[in-house]
Write an enzyme that holds these catalytic residues in place. Sequence first.
Site, PDB file in Angstrom:
ATOM      1  N   LYS A  92     -20.943  17.877   8.613  1.00 41.27           N
ATOM      2  CA  LYS A  92     -19.976  18.143   9.675  1.00 41.27           C
ATOM      3  C   LYS A  92     -19.797  16.625  10.509  1.00 41.27           C
ATOM      4  O   LYS A  92     -18.900  16.705  10.728  1.00 41.27           O
ATOM      5  CB  LYS A  92     -20.383  19.148  11.234  1.00 41.27           C
ATOM      6  N   SER A 133       0.504  -1.071   0.047  1.00 39.59           N
ATOM      7  CA  SER A 133       0.014   0.428  -0.090  1.00 39.59           C
ATOM      8  C   SER A 133       0.855   1.278  -0.062  1.00 39.59           C
ATOM      9  O   SER A 133       1.497   1.488  -0.899  1.00 39.59           O
ATOM     10  CB  SER A 133      -1.236  -0.106   0.819  1.00 39.59           C
TER      11      SER A 133
END
Length: 339
Positions: A201, A149
């Site tokens: 949010k 990765s």
Amino acid sequence: MKKDSLGCLGILLVVILAVSLLLNFVFIVSNTARSASGFVVAKAPKFEEAIVADAKPAKDAKAADTKIALIHLRGIITSADPGAIGETMVDDLKLQFEQAVDDAKVKAIVLSIDSPGGEVTASDMIYEAVRNAREKKPVVVLMGPLAASGGYYVACGGSHLIAHATTFTGSIGVIMQGINYEGLFDKVGLEMVTFKSGKFKDILSGSRPMTEEEKSYIQGLIMQTYDKFVGIVAKERKLPEDQLRNGVADGRVVSGKDALEARLVDQLGGVEAAYAKAMELGNAPGSAIIRYDSPFHLGRLFRLLGQSEKTKIEVRVTDALTPKLETGRLYYLPSFYAP
């Protein structure tokens, strides 16, 4: 006897403190004297060199004075861990590459990677440092047991990639996870009260289920970052993006042998193969192999001397084996590293 030992330790600390103050005073005065404008320009800190392997006899006397710099990238890639002389481990790696590039005697660099990956931005910053160094000097990447990765993302910046047949690499993908504890709150009678300025949010709040709109938005962020990862692999390895997306770039971990067949690496081999390739690309046969060590700091000595005899050492095995992933951060990590 114990009082005498404590007295000697106290005298030693006083002497060390006095020497430290004197050295700092001399340093400040010398810097001020060299500054004609009244401002001191701070120099980047330097790592000390340690010899890994001596230079071999060469016919050309100049060749015997050349070096190959060995730089290590180990563990989770993160900007949260402090560096040895830089602010973070990312800064340390960047400083080592800069030092190797600036040293005219260093003809090539070997980057040894043993990392499962880590933070997206930190991985990208190290990749850029490797790529920038590659433009000045050859960078041979040696993959250890794990270069997956983010570890592979960084490796793509090198000039030549070498893996062991048993290396775990690939895992081209992006992951973000959160924990939903709404059911637990219901059982214990807790309720989260949230006030927010916009609908997104508290998008990763674990106290409620995610909406389909929120899932779509997060998935878009994931794919945007994934597209960059695949684009870099395609560009650096000269592979078609469609071939990657429909094949090995689906997040799977592959062995070094399979990575060679998929053209994710250039060669199978170990450390000696990496040194030989670096000397070949750097046109520097018989070079000494050096690594960079952090310089000695008095602050570390004070911390060691200040430890009590009753200091308790606690080792958390789970913390050592499991990376501390934070909610809301994107990671280049294999799935088995995510809780």
